[in-house]
Design a protein around this motif. Structure first.
Motif, PDB file in Angstrom:
ATOM      1  N   ARG A 138     -19.668 -36.484 -62.449  1.00  0.00           N
ATOM      2  CA  ARG A 138     -19.763 -35.977 -61.082  1.00  0.00           C
ATOM      3  C   ARG A 138     -21.101 -35.276 -60.886  1.00  0.00           C
ATOM      4  NH1 ARG A 138     -14.319 -35.293 -59.470  1.00  0.00           N
ATOM      5  NH2 ARG A 138     -13.489 -37.352 -59.891  1.00  0.00           N
TER       6      ARG A 138
ATOM      7  N   LYS B 218      -5.805 -34.413 -60.077  1.00  0.00           N
ATOM      8  CA  LYS B 218      -4.392 -34.036 -60.117  1.00  0.00           C
ATOM      9  C   LYS B 218      -3.480 -35.250 -59.942  1.00  0.00           C
ATOM     10  CE  LYS B 218      -5.040 -30.963 -56.861  1.00  0.00           C
ATOM     11  NZ  LYS B 218      -6.517 -30.893 -56.852  1.00  0.00           N
ATOM     12  N   THR B 219      -3.978 -36.238 -59.180  1.00  0.00           N
ATOM     13  CA  THR B 219      -3.115 -37.378 -58.867  1.00  0.00           C
ATOM     14  C   THR B 219      -2.694 -38.130 -60.132  1.00  0.00           C
ATOM     15  OG1 THR B 219      -4.602 -37.568 -56.980  1.00  0.00           O
ATOM     16  CG2 THR B 219      -2.876 -39.200 -57.170  1.00  0.00           C
TER      17      THR B 219
ATOM     18  N   ASP C 244     -10.633 -40.223 -50.487  1.00  0.00           N
ATOM     19  CA  ASP C 244     -11.495 -40.496 -51.630  1.00  0.00           C
ATOM     20  C   ASP C 244     -12.406 -41.702 -51.386  1.00  0.00           C
ATOM     21  OD1 ASP C 244     -12.459 -40.124 -54.147  1.00  0.00           O
ATOM     22  OD2 ASP C 244     -10.873 -41.261 -55.126  1.00  0.00           O
TER      23      ASP C 244
ATOM     24  N   GLY D 186     -10.944 -32.738 -56.652  1.00  0.00           N
ATOM     25  CA  GLY D 186     -11.562 -33.755 -57.488  1.00  0.00           C
ATOM     26  C   GLY D 186     -11.283 -33.625 -58.972  1.00  0.00           C
TER      27      GLY D 186
HETATM   28  P1  ADP Z   1      -7.673 -34.161 -56.730  1.00  0.00           P
HETATM   29  O1  ADP Z   1      -7.431 -33.244 -57.888  1.00  0.00           O
HETATM   30  O2  ADP Z   1      -8.627 -33.583 -55.748  1.00  0.00           O
HETATM   31  O3  ADP Z   1      -6.386 -34.632 -56.108  1.00  0.00           O
HETATM   32  P2  ADP Z   1      -7.920 -36.906 -57.432  1.00  0.00           P
HETATM   33  O4  ADP Z   1      -6.686 -36.993 -58.231  1.00  0.00           O
HETATM   34  O5  ADP Z   1      -7.878 -37.470 -56.078  1.00  0.00           O
HETATM   35  O6  ADP Z   1      -8.406 -35.402 -57.357  1.00  0.00           O
HETATM   36  O7  ADP Z   1      -9.093 -37.534 -58.267  1.00  0.00           O
HETATM   37  C1  ADP Z   1     -10.380 -37.661 -57.741  1.00  0.00           C
HETATM   38  C2  ADP Z   1     -11.062 -38.907 -58.252  1.00  0.00           C
HETATM   39  O8  ADP Z   1     -11.345 -38.800 -59.625  1.00  0.00           O
HETATM   40  C3  ADP Z   1     -10.235 -40.160 -58.095  1.00  0.00           C
HETATM   41  O9  ADP Z   1     -11.077 -41.186 -57.673  1.00  0.00           O
HETATM   42  C4  ADP Z   1      -9.729 -40.420 -59.491  1.00  0.00           C
HETATM   43  O10 ADP Z   1      -9.452 -41.763 -59.699  1.00  0.00           O
HETATM   44  C5  ADP Z   1     -10.858 -39.914 -60.337  1.00  0.00           C
HETATM   45  N1  ADP Z   1     -10.462 -39.455 -61.668  1.00  0.00           N
HETATM   46  C6  ADP Z   1      -9.366 -38.745 -61.978  1.00  0.00           C
HETATM   47  N2  ADP Z   1      -9.328 -38.465 -63.289  1.00  0.00           N
HETATM   48  C7  ADP Z   1     -10.438 -39.012 -63.831  1.00  0.00           C
HETATM   49  C8  ADP Z   1     -10.972 -39.050 -65.173  1.00  0.00           C
HETATM   50  N3  ADP Z   1     -10.343 -38.488 -66.192  1.00  0.00           N
HETATM   51  N4  ADP Z   1     -12.133 -39.704 -65.341  1.00  0.00           N
HETATM   52  C9  ADP Z   1     -12.773 -40.270 -64.303  1.00  0.00           C
HETATM   53  N5  ADP Z   1     -12.324 -40.275 -63.030  1.00  0.00           N
HETATM   54  C10 ADP Z   1     -11.160 -39.646 -62.788  1.00  0.00           C
END
Ligand code: ADP
Ligand code: MG
Length: 688
Positions: A452, A299-300, A554, A296
């Motif tokens: 969160r 990283k994506t 997600d 969460g």
């Molecule tokens: P992971 O690191 O587990 O791969 P994700 O990239 O899937 O995490 O991101 C988790 C969630 O947080 C997604 O819904 C994403 O859109 C959201 N997210 C990512 N960066 C931010 C941010 N800077 N502010 C708010 N939400 C974010």
């Protein structure tokens, strides 16, 4: 002088073609390999233990007089024989025995046995001990050295290993092994002495110290082994970097447009890591970067930023995920993000067949697909890229070595190696990162996006299952969604699916008012995708799943996760699973159901999870309780099979190892000799 590495095993006594083949299969080709085939543990046959002083689980030699030998008809027929020495009485028990054996063990006969005392119905018992009958006249000598027990495989018995290693030690007298390291204080223990000591420790050796692997001879070898591994990885890194890469100027448009449409600001940590990546990509040598970030942490988005820099300069990007579900999730995500930027996202997984596959391959080959998302299908032979510049690998630890290598072979030769970005959600304890990922630069996203709510975790006995099911009804009545995860120790997807199906039926009956869906690895990918989409859209309220949903999925509206048989999974895996809830502002809960009775370690593990939501802390605990192979998922990848080193025990050596490696790597000959000695031709496995 002949090198021990030049003496092949077939030159040793007792080694014919068949044994040679078995040894070779086991990675043992030469006398030197035998010397580095070190015992797992030792037996102490150097002294006789009074029967009265026998300890449960501690193998020992005893000597005494047979009192009685008889056949017992219990659950299983067995020959039992009671032996006494004046200090106590112990029972020998044989489940396989002959009539002659029974007669031999007559009352009054003197006997010497070696075995491990266990608790049996008749007090302490030795099951199938090795034994010999003693002759009053003739004294039988005890061993003067500890007896090594070697790691082995089918078809090579301990006696064979012992004889072969003995021969190798004799050769060692004539052909000493070369000391390769001298910089370190541990190296003051000469290598030859250390090897001799470990194969045949003197009777006075401190067995307890050796059992813990803390004897200076062991530490000396562990140090050298870790050094060799480190050097192998540095070498791989050098080789990759020597291929060069195409530099990619910083993005001027796409990244900004992307950030504008995101709807949130990057966290400071995301920004920092994105900057580190951008700085790598502008160089004419391949980026080799690992991004670690807890579940969460976002990283994506960081991967998206990297992809845009490459795409803006006219390169293709491949994004590889370990499972189809995760790949699909990425595909949907990136399509949504990139469509509006005018970027074409391609899609390729193993199950894509026929016309659709042909179309995907053409899009990749023509360069029409600028970002290609998929599974390991992305690097199969038939896939040709128009101009691959960046390979992004998500959840790296699930991929085998060759898979990453294969992807890096997909560039045009004149472009060198693609830049590589590896992302992992398994927070890797520092000790592991320093060894397993020594060839990668590391960035850490150590901050979660704002808003969160930490997941509240409870550990509950399966006996209270009905209460939990009630709780599900309650949560769904509030308009929120729930995951129910079934776990099994077996890797078999079929069994996993079966368990999930059973839970699915049970929950449908118990909760008739809910829309319930089932997802598992045996379903068609389209079916899985449809089920996930329906859950995401809120059309189903309860999703029963196997651990296929472990990574990446997600659904912010899901606020409760129940994990069945939680005690069966690794902590990091549980932590990953738990990361599927608490993705939005809702107060979220994770219920770890366990089957009692729970072992002490089992309790301790689940407690760690209840107490902490810090992935690094949990990973350290996991490493402590389960060992590195499990933590990294290296069972599948064949990574990091150390002969003597142990990352937990010898973790304190790693700083020094790194330092010495830095110096030694400048000397190619020395570095190669060390790698050859410890890894032989297995060097490619060091590439993570
Ligand atoms: P992971 O690191 O587990 O791969 P994700 O990239 O899937 O995490 O991101 C988790 C969630 O947080 C997604 O819904 C994403 O859109 C959201 N997210 C990512 N960066 C931010 C941010 N800077 N502010 C708010 N939400 C974010
Ligand atoms: Mg992810």
């Amino acid at each position: 002088m002949t090198d021990l590495q030049a003496i092949t095993v077939d030159q040793l006594k007792g080694v014919g073609p068949r044994l040679r083949e078995k040894l070779n299969k086991y990675g043992v080709f030469t006398a030197q390999d035998l010397l580095f085939h070190l015992p797992l543990r030792y037996q102490d046959r150097t002294k006789i233990t009074p029967i009265g002083a026998l300890q449960l689980g501690v193998d020992a030699v005893i000597e005494g007089e047979v009192q009685v030998a008889d056949i017992a008809f219990g659950k299983r027929r067995s020959l039992i024989c009671k032996v006494q020495d004046g200090t106590g009485l112990v029972t020998l028990r044989f489940f396989h025995f002959s009539g002659a054996q029974k007669n031999q063990l007559a009352k009054g006969v003197r006997i010497r046995c070696y075995g491990e005392p266990r608790r049996g119905s008749a007090g302490l018992e030795l099951y199938h001990p090795e034994y010999q009958l003693l002759d009053e006249q003739q004294a039988v000598e005890l061993d003067d050295r500890l007896t090594p027990v070697y790691p082995s495989t089918d078809g090579i018995g301990q006696n064979v290993w012992r004889k072969l290693c003995q021969q190798a030690l004799t050769l060692l007298d004539k052909h000493p092994v070369t000391e390769l390291i001298s910089q370190h204080e541990l190296a003051r223990f000469p290598l030859s002495d250390a090897l001799r000591y470990l194969h045949q420790p003197p009777s006075k050796a401190r067995l307890s110290l050796m059992r813990e692997g803390l004897h200076p001879a062991q530490r000396r070898l562990a140090f050298e082994e870790l050094l060799a591994h480190n050097l192998a990885m540095l070498k791989t890194r050098e080789q990759t970097q020597a291929r060069g890469a195409v530099p990619m100027a910083e993005s001027r448009q796409l990244q900004n447009a992307f950030l504008k449409q995101l709807g949130f600001k990057l966290t400071d940590a995301q920004q920092r890591v994105s900057d580190e990546i951008a700085a790598d990509l502008i160089l004419p040598r391949p980026m080799l970067r690992l991004v670690q970030g807890d579940v969460g942490s976002g990283k994506t988005v960081v991967a998206g930023m990297a992809a845009l820099q490459a795409i803006e300069q006219g390169f293709q990007v491949a994004l590889m995920a370990p499972t189809e579900i995760l790949a699909e999730q990425h595909y949907l995500n990136f399509s949504q993000w990139f469509d509006s930027l005018g970027i074409k996202v391609g899609w390729l997984v193993g199950k894509l067949k026929g016309k659709a596959r042909q179309k995907a391959l053409v899009e990749i080959a023509s360069g029409e697909a600028q970002l290609v998302v998929g599974t390991h299908a992305l690097f199969q032979d038939e896939v040709a890229y128009q101009r691959l510049g960046l390979a992004i690998i998500d959840e790296q630890h699930r991929f085998g070595v060759h898979q990453r290598l294969a992807l890096t072979q997909k560039t045009r030769p004149e472009d060198g190696s693609p830049h590589q970005l590896v992302m992992t959600a398994t927070p890797i304890p520092r000790t592991l990162a320093m060894t397993a990922y020594a060839d990668l630069d590391t960035s850490i996203i150590d901050e979660l996006p704002p808003g969160r709510t930490p997941v509240n975790t409870v550990v509950i006995d399966n006996a209270r299952r009905a209460q939990i099911i009630e709780r599900i009804a309650h949560v769904c009545a509030k308009g929120q969604q729930v995951y129910w995860v079934c776990t099994l120790i077996e890797e078999s997807e079929a069994l996993q699916a079966q368990a999930a199906e059973a839970a699915f039926e049970e929950l449908k009956t118990a909760l008739p008012q809910l829309q319930i869906a089932l997802v598992h690895g045996r379903q068609k990918s389209q079916e899985k995708a449809d089920i996930m989409t329906a859950f995401k859209a809120g059309e189903t309220q309860l999703l029963v799943a196997t651990t296929v949903i472990e990574v990446g999925v997600d659904v912010p509206n899901a606020s409760l996760m129940v994990i069945e048989n939680a005690e069966r999974l690794g902590l990091s895996q549980l932590h990953q699973l738990r990361g599927r809830v608490g993705r939005g502002a809702l107060e979220s809960h994770c219920v770890l159901l366990y089957q009692s009775p729970l072992s002490r370690t089992g309790k301790e593990r689940l407690r760690a999870l209840r107490e902490s939501t810090d992935g690094f802390y949990i990973a350290e605990k996991d490493l402590m309780l389960r060992g590195p192979g499990e933590v990294l998922g290296t069972r599948q990848t064949g990574l990091m099979q150390f002969r003597i080193a142990d990352l937990q025990r010898d973790g304190d050596l790693l700083e020094d190892v790194k330092q010495v490696a830095g110096k030694v790597s400048a000397d190619d000959n020395l570095s190669d000799a060390l790698i050859q000695r410890w890894l032989g031709d297995r060097t490619d496995y060091a590439v993570v």
